[in-house]
Design a protein around this motif. Sequence first.
Motif, PDB file in Angstrom:
ATOM      1  N   ASN A 249      39.233  76.251 102.493  1.00 40.51           N
ATOM      2  CA  ASN A 249      39.090  76.265 103.593  1.00 40.51           C
ATOM      3  C   ASN A 249      37.453  75.645 103.795  1.00 40.51           C
ATOM      4  O   ASN A 249      36.976  75.180 105.189  1.00 40.51           O
ATOM      5  CB  ASN A 249      39.281  76.825 104.599  1.00 40.51           C
ATOM      6  CG  ASN A 249      40.907  77.787 104.696  1.00 40.51           C
ATOM      7  OD1 ASN A 249      41.108  76.270 104.650  1.00 40.51           O
ATOM      8  ND2 ASN A 249      41.118  79.031 105.135  1.00 40.51           N
ATOM      9  N   GLY A 250      35.980  75.826 102.349  1.00 38.77           N
ATOM     10  CA  GLY A 250      35.502  75.241 102.479  1.00 38.77           C
ATOM     11  C   GLY A 250      35.218  74.637 101.180  1.00 38.77           C
ATOM     12  O   GLY A 250      35.294  74.212 100.261  1.00 38.77           O
ATOM     13  N   ALA A 251      33.919  73.762 101.779  1.00 38.92           N
ATOM     14  CA  ALA A 251      32.933  72.651 100.622  1.00 38.92           C
ATOM     15  C   ALA A 251      32.975  73.354  99.571  1.00 38.92           C
ATOM     16  O   ALA A 251      32.687  72.936  98.267  1.00 38.92           O
ATOM     17  CB  ALA A 251      32.398  72.231 101.532  1.00 38.92           C
ATOM     18  N   LEU A 252      31.964  74.576 100.022  1.00 38.68           N
ATOM     19  CA  LEU A 252      31.544  75.291  98.764  1.00 38.68           C
ATOM     20  C   LEU A 252      31.972  75.902  97.808  1.00 38.68           C
ATOM     21  O   LEU A 252      33.612  76.368  98.361  1.00 38.68           O
ATOM     22  CB  LEU A 252      30.270  75.942  98.630  1.00 38.68           C
ATOM     23  CG  LEU A 252      28.754  75.253  99.921  1.00 38.68           C
ATOM     24  CD1 LEU A 252      28.390  76.423 100.096  1.00 38.68           C
ATOM     25  CD2 LEU A 252      28.386  73.824  98.768  1.00 38.68           C
ATOM     26  N   PRO A 253      32.086  76.166  96.626  1.00 42.49           N
ATOM     27  CA  PRO A 253      32.530  76.417  95.237  1.00 42.49           C
ATOM     28  C   PRO A 253      32.855  77.947  95.333  1.00 42.49           C
ATOM     29  O   PRO A 253      31.480  78.769  96.468  1.00 42.49           O
ATOM     30  CB  PRO A 253      32.571  76.144  94.336  1.00 42.49           C
ATOM     31  CG  PRO A 253      31.085  75.793  94.212  1.00 42.49           C
ATOM     32  CD  PRO A 253      31.438  75.109  95.193  1.00 42.49           C
ATOM     33  N   VAL A 254      33.784  79.038  95.818  1.00 38.51           N
ATOM     34  CA  VAL A 254      33.458  80.364  95.895  1.00 38.51           C
ATOM     35  C   VAL A 254      33.563  81.158  94.031  1.00 38.51           C
ATOM     36  O   VAL A 254      34.652  80.381  93.061  1.00 38.51           O
ATOM     37  CB  VAL A 254      34.486  80.681  96.797  1.00 38.51           C
ATOM     38  CG1 VAL A 254      34.639  82.790  96.246  1.00 38.51           C
ATOM     39  CG2 VAL A 254      34.763  80.153  97.263  1.00 38.51           C
ATOM     40  N   ILE A 255      32.238  81.581  94.415  1.00 43.49           N
ATOM     41  CA  ILE A 255      31.697  82.240  92.431  1.00 43.49           C
ATOM     42  C   ILE A 255      32.291  84.058  92.898  1.00 43.49           C
ATOM     43  O   ILE A 255      32.295  84.304  93.848  1.00 43.49           O
ATOM     44  CB  ILE A 255      30.534  82.090  92.155  1.00 43.49           C
ATOM     45  CG1 ILE A 255      30.556  80.964  92.250  1.00 43.49           C
ATOM     46  CG2 ILE A 255      30.523  82.503  90.854  1.00 43.49           C
ATOM     47  CD1 ILE A 255      31.439  79.241  91.690  1.00 43.49           C
ATOM     48  N   ALA A 256      33.555  84.683  92.040  1.00 39.22           N
ATOM     49  CA  ALA A 256      34.003  85.492  92.177  1.00 39.22           C
ATOM     50  C   ALA A 256      33.012  86.437  91.208  1.00 39.22           C
ATOM     51  O   ALA A 256      32.597  86.493  89.716  1.00 39.22           O
ATOM     52  CB  ALA A 256      34.964  86.479  91.713  1.00 39.22           C
ATOM     53  N   VAL A 257      31.842  87.486  91.534  1.00 36.62           N
ATOM     54  CA  VAL A 257      30.616  88.221  90.891  1.00 36.62           C
ATOM     55  C   VAL A 257      31.202  89.519  90.852  1.00 36.62           C
ATOM     56  O   VAL A 257      31.597  90.138  91.139  1.00 36.62           O
ATOM     57  CB  VAL A 257      29.299  87.426  91.495  1.00 36.62           C
ATOM     58  CG1 VAL A 257      28.571  88.666  89.989  1.00 36.62           C
ATOM     59  CG2 VAL A 257      29.237  87.082  91.453  1.00 36.62           C
ATOM     60  N   ALA A 258      31.003  89.875  89.326  1.00 39.54           N
ATOM     61  CA  ALA A 258      31.683  91.179  88.709  1.00 39.54           C
ATOM     62  C   ALA A 258      29.915  91.719  87.922  1.00 39.54           C
ATOM     63  O   ALA A 258      29.554  90.786  87.118  1.00 39.54           O
ATOM     64  CB  ALA A 258      32.475  91.219  87.408  1.00 39.54           C
ATOM     65  N   MET A 259      29.362  93.223  88.638  1.00 46.03           N
ATOM     66  CA  MET A 259      28.134  93.429  88.068  1.00 46.03           C
ATOM     67  C   MET A 259      28.693  93.892  86.856  1.00 46.03           C
ATOM     68  O   MET A 259      29.871  94.995  86.106  1.00 46.03           O
ATOM     69  CB  MET A 259      27.807  94.787  89.025  1.00 46.03           C
ATOM     70  CG  MET A 259      27.024  94.109  90.793  1.00 46.03           C
ATOM     71  SD  MET A 259      26.523  95.542  91.386  1.00 46.03           S
ATOM     72  CE  MET A 259      25.321  96.258  90.412  1.00 46.03           C
ATOM     73  N   GLY A 260      27.441  94.290  85.959  1.00 45.65           N
ATOM     74  CA  GLY A 260      28.274  94.405  84.303  1.00 45.65           C
ATOM     75  C   GLY A 260      27.727  95.673  84.312  1.00 45.65           C
ATOM     76  O   GLY A 260      27.334  97.240  84.895  1.00 45.65           O
ATOM     77  N   ASP A 261      27.550  96.202  83.459  1.00 43.81           N
ATOM     78  CA  ASP A 261      27.108  97.607  83.137  1.00 43.81           C
ATOM     79  C   ASP A 261      25.901  97.870  83.188  1.00 43.81           C
ATOM     80  O   ASP A 261      24.565  97.864  84.085  1.00 43.81           O
ATOM     81  CB  ASP A 261      26.501  97.111  81.547  1.00 43.81           C
ATOM     82  CG  ASP A 261      26.101  99.157  80.509  1.00 43.81           C
ATOM     83  OD1 ASP A 261      25.372  99.510  80.827  1.00 43.81           O
ATOM     84  OD2 ASP A 261      27.300  99.518  80.451  1.00 43.81           O
ATOM     85  N   PRO A 262      25.843  99.433  84.308  1.00 45.24           N
ATOM     86  CA  PRO A 262      24.866 100.049  84.657  1.00 45.24           C
ATOM     87  C   PRO A 262      23.722 100.381  84.304  1.00 45.24           C
ATOM     88  O   PRO A 262      22.718 100.934  84.734  1.00 45.24           O
ATOM     89  CB  PRO A 262      25.825 100.671  85.599  1.00 45.24           C
ATOM     90  CG  PRO A 262      26.851 101.143  85.032  1.00 45.24           C
ATOM     91  CD  PRO A 262      27.214  99.562  84.064  1.00 45.24           C
ATOM     92  N   SER A 263      24.123 100.715  83.050  1.00 45.71           N
ATOM     93  CA  SER A 263      23.138 101.767  82.104  1.00 45.71           C
ATOM     94  C   SER A 263      22.000  99.858  81.741  1.00 45.71           C
ATOM     95  O   SER A 263      20.945 100.672  81.478  1.00 45.71           O
ATOM     96  CB  SER A 263      23.831 102.348  81.250  1.00 45.71           C
ATOM     97  OG  SER A 263      23.964 103.540  81.661  1.00 45.71           O
ATOM     98  N   GLY A 264      22.045  99.201  81.961  1.00 44.69           N
ATOM     99  CA  GLY A 264      21.503  98.230  81.960  1.00 44.69           C
ATOM    100  C   GLY A 264      20.565  97.540  82.757  1.00 44.69           C
ATOM    101  O   GLY A 264      20.363  97.599  83.730  1.00 44.69           O
TER     102      GLY A 264
END
Length: 345
Positions: free
Chosen positions: A6-21
């Motif tokens: 439905n949107g012209a812009l791509p959708v990026i799924a972002v995963a937060m990595g290791d919280p200790s770093g």
Amino acid sequence: MESRANGALPVIAVAMGDPSGISPELTARILVEPDLRHAARYVVFGDKRLLDLGAQDGKVDPAVQLIRDGDAIPVGSDAPVFVDLANHDPADLERGKATLAGGKAATENFRRALQFAASGQADAVFFTPFNKAAMRFAYPGYDDEIRFVRDAIGFEGAASEFNILDKLWNARVTSHIPLSEVAQNITQERILRALTLADANLRAAGFNPPRIAVAGINPHAGDGGNFGRDEIETIEPAVKAAKAQGFTVEGPFPSDTVFLRAKNGDFDAVLTMYHDQGQIAMKLIGFDRGVTLIGGFPFPICTPAHGTAYEIAGKGIANLGATRAALSLAIKMAQDGKAKDKAAA
């Protein structure tokens, strides 16, 4: 749930990595980069309390649309959407240390982002750095990201990691195996499979046709058989077969000089026989800008090539270069993929 189409812009799924770093800091900072923020729609998976902590470290204020886990995800939102999994209490955070709690949070974030993309709701996945020890605490079968992605989305096809520095790519035939097992795993079939996958991913990133150099495995590429016959009996026949299939490929070349030629523009990519044969060269050329692409899956998966940098966690001094480059590549490949889908429709 709104479709990405439905949107012209791509959708990026972002995963937060290791919280200790440095992952919380990198996630918070990348979400406020003006050019990247307006180049895509973002759906971030993690713990909002950790994002706030990263924002505090990085002295930024990422304005996100916060939703609870289980609510509908509005992928067309102008502001980054943050799916709060509430999976790691900052009170339990041990900075600079690989922990079971950190591994559980990172694996859940990654799994949710992958499944979101696999469901057709995102065009690419991006994640900030993981710590492999922490991931193994939480997921004993964790060998590397490829194995995890396969398990998370049920994918059985060919896949590989690519290390990228600016416009120079490194592909490899073998990856996370002991050095003592490398030679027995170098076959014509595996070399051809690696070249096929490299060619496809390079084309997806805009190289047409990609020029690929193949490294030998022995010193001086075997020196005509004086230092081993792998090049003569296995690698060179695979290169000839690849040429016959239409690939723009040359080699085998001595691995101690081929990266110099590639760096000077003779080639777009180097196919190495094992992990460190290429990793050492690429990281020496530009550690702070390196990107890892996990290619071969139905969508591109990108991350900075560096690690979690436990030694500077919480100091607010993380270098954003590789993170910016990785997200930029994810956006570009997602945009190109959407354009191809539209042209084919």
